[in-house]
Design an enzyme around this catalytic site. Structure first.
Site, PDB file in Angstrom:
ATOM      1  N   GLU A  43       0.201   5.787   7.985  1.00 13.40           N
ATOM      2  CA  GLU A  43      -0.561   5.113   7.109  1.00 13.40           C
ATOM      3  C   GLU A  43      -0.067   5.457   5.570  1.00 13.40           C
ATOM      4  OE1 GLU A  43      -2.988   3.281   7.052  1.00 13.40           O
ATOM      5  OE2 GLU A  43      -3.846   3.475   9.147  1.00 13.40           O
ATOM      6  N   TYR A 123      -8.321   5.179   0.763  1.00 11.90           N
ATOM      7  CA  TYR A 123      -8.209   4.422   2.047  1.00 11.90           C
ATOM      8  C   TYR A 123      -7.509   5.251   3.213  1.00 11.90           C
ATOM      9  CZ  TYR A 123      -5.697   1.836   5.652  1.00 11.90           C
ATOM     10  OH  TYR A 123      -5.209   1.296   6.829  1.00 11.90           O
ATOM     11  N   ASP A 141      -8.847  -1.486   3.424  1.00 13.96           N
ATOM     12  CA  ASP A 141      -7.675  -2.190   2.664  1.00 13.96           C
ATOM     13  C   ASP A 141      -7.807  -3.600   2.384  1.00 13.96           C
ATOM     14  OD1 ASP A 141      -7.267  -3.411   5.091  1.00 13.96           O
ATOM     15  OD2 ASP A 141      -5.325  -2.316   5.648  1.00 13.96           O
TER      16      ASP A 141
END
Ligand code: SF4
Length: 341
Positions: A43, A123, A141
């Site tokens: 991520e 996020y 996102d």
């Protein structure tokens, strides 16, 4: 069944059949949860970068540093060099900071605990909580915002509409299989509900999609017009000594490309730069400007090159030429242009 539950069921059924196989993922609906280290690393790498660009970096990082303890023990310069080319070097520095915190006290399992880690924003915290721990965190996102705007025919413009899109996403987030749900939405946004021309004919949510029914899906989400990006200017100096060594400096730890190796040069400003050469020599202006696009500005570098027998630079030092891939993109461009004037 409520409309939200129906959407959730269809989404998971589609994901079970069509999930993208990604190196940091586990297959859908399995007994095994994804490794927090893998979810976190992927991520962080994926922030503003594509899946295709991240895959080789993820594989290289996880074979060199197979767990967070190994990464935490790595030398800063090795990690920054391995990160070169992914951009946004502040993220690589935060990655190390975060790895060292987690190696001490373990990965937090709650969204709030994750959010307190260096470099982990809302996020990423939600994504790790959902995917690695199965928490019903609301993961949103840019891809998922687009899906929400279309699914609910939300016509207010980004960025002001973001909180509303998050509420809409929250209304769909299930308590069971929350990680698969989040990844299903990510995959839907990346492969079906894509920007500009959504592939509605193959979409599992078409029957519920208000944007599709209204015939406006492709135009959503709406955005306020962007301000044009400013252009910044800079000067860089490429010097090669007779023994093949080249003039390089490590940039200051804070700021853009902080801690990375690069050519000696000026700051990058909107007004014309003024930066004296690092030593007196027959400097030649490279015929072309070296250009690069950063998130918030475009950069134009004037490059000066010189071949010298010996010199005592005021800035930087002569070093063994690095592999171009160990330099950040803009420095790599200038360095290669210096080699082939
Ligand atoms: Fe997106 Fe079309 Fe599916 Fe609606 S029907 S969610 S617009 S792909």
């Amino acid at each position: 069944m409520t409309q939200s539950a129906e959407i959730g069921e269809k989404l998971l059924a589609w994901y079970d059949a069509s999930a993208r196989a990604l190196p940091w993922r586990v297959p859908p609906n399995g007994a095994r949860r994804a490794e927090p280290y893998h979810v976190w690393l992927s991520e962080i790498m994926l922030q503003q970068t594509t899946v295709a660009a991240v895959k080789p970096y993820f594989k290289a990082f996880t074979s060199r540093w197979p767990d967070i303890d190994a990464l935490a023990a790595a030398a800063d310069e090795d990690v920054l060099a391995a990160w070169a080319g992914l951009g946004y070097y502040a993220r690589a520095r935060n990655l190390l900071k975060c790895a060292r915190v987690v190696a001490e006290s373990g990965f937090p399992e709650t969204e709030a605990g994750l959010l307190a880690l260096p470099g982990v924003g809302p996020y990423t915290a939600a994504a790790i909580a959902a995917i690695a721990y199965g928490a019903p965190a609301v993961v949103v996102d840019g891809n998922i915002e687009r899906v929400m705007a279309r699914l609910f025919d939300e016509r207010a413009a980004l960025p002001a509409v973001k909180p509303k899109l998050k509420l809409l996403a929250a209304g769909l987030t299930p308590t069971r299989r929350a990680g698969d749900h989040a990844q299903a939405l990510m995959d839907l946004g990346a492969t079906i509900c894509i920007p500009k021309a959504p592939r509605c004919a193959g979409c599992p949510l078409q029957a519920h999609c208000a944007g599709f029914k209204a015939g406006v899906a492709a135009a959503l989400p709406k955005r306020l017009p962007k301000k044009p990006k400013p252009t910044r200017l800079g000067i860089a100096y490429f010097a090669r000594r007779e023994d093949g060594h080249v003039l390089l400096e490590t940039r200051p730890p804070k700021g853009l490309l902080g801690g990375m190796l690069g050519l000696v040069g000026s700051e990058w400003r909107e007004e014309a730069p003024d930066f004296a050469p690092p030593f007196a020599a027959h400097w030649q202006r490279h015929p072309e400007e070296i250009t690069h696009v950063f998130t918030h500005f475009n950069l134009k570098l004037m490059l000066y090159t010189a071949e010298v027998r010996a010199a005592n630079p005021q800035t930087g030092s002569f070093q063994t030429p690095p592999a171009p891939d160990d330099l950040p993109s803009i420095m790599r461009k200038a360095y290669l242009a210096g080699y082939a004037p």
